[in-house]
Design an enzyme around this catalytic site. Sequence first.
Site, PDB file in Angstrom:
ATOM      1  N   GLU A 125       7.648 -12.786  34.281  1.00  0.00           N
ATOM      2  CA  GLU A 125       7.629 -13.712  33.332  1.00  0.00           C
ATOM      3  C   GLU A 125       9.260 -13.836  33.275  1.00  0.00           C
ATOM      4  O   GLU A 125       9.641 -15.188  33.053  1.00  0.00           O
ATOM      5  CB  GLU A 125       7.167 -13.327  32.223  1.00  0.00           C
ATOM      6  CG  GLU A 125       7.166 -14.288  30.992  1.00  0.00           C
ATOM      7  CD  GLU A 125       6.234 -15.546  31.390  1.00  0.00           C
ATOM      8  OE1 GLU A 125       5.141 -15.499  31.735  1.00  0.00           O
ATOM      9  OE2 GLU A 125       6.994 -16.629  31.086  1.00  0.00           O
ATOM     10  N   THR A 147      12.318 -25.044  30.017  1.00  0.00           N
ATOM     11  CA  THR A 147      12.144 -24.132  28.966  1.00  0.00           C
ATOM     12  C   THR A 147      13.565 -23.725  28.259  1.00  0.00           C
ATOM     13  O   THR A 147      13.526 -23.608  27.027  1.00  0.00           O
ATOM     14  CB  THR A 147      11.594 -22.647  29.621  1.00  0.00           C
ATOM     15  OG1 THR A 147      10.272 -22.927  30.265  1.00  0.00           O
ATOM     16  CG2 THR A 147      11.290 -21.626  28.406  1.00  0.00           C
TER      17      THR A 147
END
Lengths: 307, 307
Positions: free
Chosen positions: A129, A182
């Site tokens: 991640e 993001t």
Amino acid sequence: MTNEIKLFTPATVANVACGFDVLGFCLDTIGDEMTVRKVDKKGIFITKSEGFNLPTETEKNVAGVSALAMYEALQPDCGFEIEIKKNIKPGSGIGSSSASAVGSIFGMNQLLGQPLNCEELIAYALKGEALASGAEHADNLAPVLYGGFTLVKSCNPVKILELPTPEDLFAVIIHPQIEVKTSEARNILPDKVPLKDAITQWCNIGSLVHALHTADYDLLSNSLTDVIVEPHRKALIPYFDDLKANALQNGALGCGISGSGPSVFALTKGKATAKKVSEAFDKVYSDSGINYHIYVSPINTQGIKIL
Amino acid sequence: MTNEIKLFTPATVANVACGFDVLGFCLDTIGDEMTVRKVDKKGIFITKSEGFNLPTETEKNVAGVSALAMYEALQPDCGFEIEIKKNIKPGSGIGSSSASAVGSIFGMNQLLGQPLNCEELIAYALKGEALASGAEHADNLAPVLYGGFTLVKSCNPVKILELPTPEDLFAVIIHPQIEVKTSEARNILPDKVPLKDAITQWCNIGSLVHALHTADYDLLSNSLTDVIVEPHRKALIPYFDDLKANALQNGALGCGISGSGPSVFALTKGKATAKKVSEAFDKVYSDSGINYHIYVSPINTQGIKIL
């Protein structure tokens, strides 16, 4: 013992309105397919990657990085090939990287006879991640692995809470095919927030957890509010206010930004209402000139599945 | 139908570490005694007020103000006399004004045949609370009336959530006999708080609610943390850090400021640990030169009681 495992690695929704950075839930009808194969040759090899042109070098691939972290810790007397059929577009806001990060290590753990528990798996998945998002966040990882609704109590050490999922809860997702980085979604947030808004938010997450435990749909609806993040991030998503208003008018329990966007989620009681909300989403975007996908899914209480 | 009712109106702990402004729980061994009497003469009359020299003019007495609000709304064909034996010192941080505000109207509601439900009663009690604190907060009112742990979802309209109370949960309270003005305790708080701290806080309240539902004492302990308010307010409470460290060393699940202080609470699993924690509190304060009281109480899951 089998040497190969095929997996459905689901998409997930993080934040869930009032639970920024800690809450998430798992979807059922959207996800990647992955195959993990035990081989004699030592190492981690991404042997196939279909969809979205992702790198197959192990160290540059999310599934590879989490696999490598686990592989180096366990040092098994074998290697693993990983095939990825990616259906979840990277950057969609429905946990594309988390599906990959969990898939590889879940498969490896199965093929090795399950030496690791779920929280140990999350610890390795965090490494994958981090490659995608630059930070070790588990709010999408946890629902991939556990299914249902999850609350990430802590990442170090990993502590995940499995919250109950009321029956008959459905999610509707609209994924506008635009890019929201993001990092941009992070940078748009202020470092400090008004205390009174923070109080509203923690009241809502407390009541959301209570609503899940008591299957109280009215309370669930009343709790699905985000006064902290949505006011800033919604500017990144075309027609967000219209999507939300139409979803609520058509019976959605709540509607908000999925992860850091651009996907938007709604929750509904029952499939019929989910269908209506999906049509409402469709109506908002049909003349927008923006490409989009809409998904209707029950909450996936199982999480990642062996096919 | 009886014309007189005697009540035990319990002390309460608000905020409960991670639930500033919304969480509370009810105590059992500390509280006021009140008598409410139906009389022919119309009006609300505070006919006796023992302890702490509180005003007996209806409009200046917390119990009187809440009673008056309810009385004017219902316009019953009678009046009420209220006697108060105050054991909870005003300004102690364990809900002195809330005990009074709820007691009068709970008694009146009983004597009138219960025309109002609990949420309606809270709406009137808020008027009394506002006299004492200058603001309509229900985080102490709700546990007086409902007992156990409560979450105030909203004050307007009143929406209170009753959270489950694990068996065998005890509270220890130390009340240093010093004055902390609620207004001072409010003013010491910043208008804005770091987003990362707010995330920690809402993660904790979410997990606290889950811990109460699952009777998970370890998680309860891990959730009883306040990174927002305690760092500011603890300066108002002498030896706070020592109290907390000693409580935790002696097995407390958590320890924090009760309401806006100066009382400090700890929660424990079991009475034996509560006893140890009360001794630990005592040790910190015994040489301080500050007068103090210490109370050990099970969580009162019933709330206000008819004697």
